[in-house]
Design an enzyme around this catalytic site. Structure first.
Site, mmCIF file in Angstrom:
data_model
loop_
_atom_site.group_PDB
_atom_site.id
_atom_site.type_symbol
_atom_site.label_atom_id
_atom_site.label_comp_id
_atom_site.label_asym_id
_atom_site.label_seq_id
_atom_site.Cartn_x
_atom_site.Cartn_y
_atom_site.Cartn_z
ATOM 1 N N CYS A 34 33.934 21.140 6.397
ATOM 2 C CA CYS A 34 32.196 20.480 6.042
ATOM 3 C C CYS A 34 31.734 19.178 6.175
ATOM 4 O O CYS A 34 31.227 18.079 6.353
ATOM 5 C CB CYS A 34 30.847 20.956 5.128
ATOM 6 S SG CYS A 34 32.018 20.611 4.222
ATOM 7 N N CYS A 103 33.298 25.552 -0.965
ATOM 8 C CA CYS A 103 33.333 24.071 -1.930
ATOM 9 C C CYS A 103 33.979 23.931 -2.796
ATOM 10 O O CYS A 103 34.485 22.946 -3.598
ATOM 11 C CB CYS A 103 31.810 23.809 -2.658
ATOM 12 S SG CYS A 103 30.953 23.716 -0.935
#
Ligand code: FES
Length: 147
Positions: A34, A103
């Site tokens: 990302c 994440c």
């Protein structure tokens, strides 16, 4: 997508945000999936993490997991901090949606990268495995260039 109350709490009110100018170890990791980046600062005295702060340019889950990770390692020994897995951080947050698990990897890696930096600065030999990812299928540490 449902986020736990703890995730929302740490996202809206993250703990230990900032920098430590005279940190003993600093780690920067990037998530190639990302593009998000996390920087972790550690203050270490007698092998104990007496302070830690982070800066995350990333999504809410990345902010919440780094916030929780700093709470989990503060006051712990380096060895204990190295045992911190992204799964433990996710559990402490009462879970994350599956698509956001990557994440949390950033938080674990930022801690390890900062410890590795501390070892390097002090000429303490360490196993390169330290910087390997524990999450299956993750590519990681792009910003650090180790892989
Ligand atoms: Fe990048 Fe969460 S989407 S760390």
């Amino acid at each position: 997508m449902d986020y736990s109350e703890k995730v929302l709490d740490h996202f809206t009110n993250p703990r230990n945000v900032g920098e430590i100018p005279d940190a003993d170890g600093v780690g920067t990791v990037g998530n190639p999936k990302c593009g998000d980046i996390m920087k972790m600062f550690l203050k270490i005295e007698d092998g104990v993490i007496v302070d830690c702060k982070f800066k995350t340019f990333g999504c809410g889950a990345a902010i919440a997991t780094s916030s929780m990770a700093t709470e989990l390692i503060k006051g712990k020994t380096i060895e204990e901090a190295l045992q911190l897995t992204n799964k433990a951080v996710v559990e402490a947050l009462d879970g994350l949606p599956a698509v956001k698990i990557h994440c949390s990897v950033l938080a674990e890696e930022a801690v390890k990268s900062a410890v590795a930096d501390y070892y390097k600065r002090n000429n303490i030999p360490f196993d390169a495995k330290l910087l390997e990812c524990t999450e299956e299928g993750c590519c990681h540490l792009a910003a650090h260039g180790e892989h």
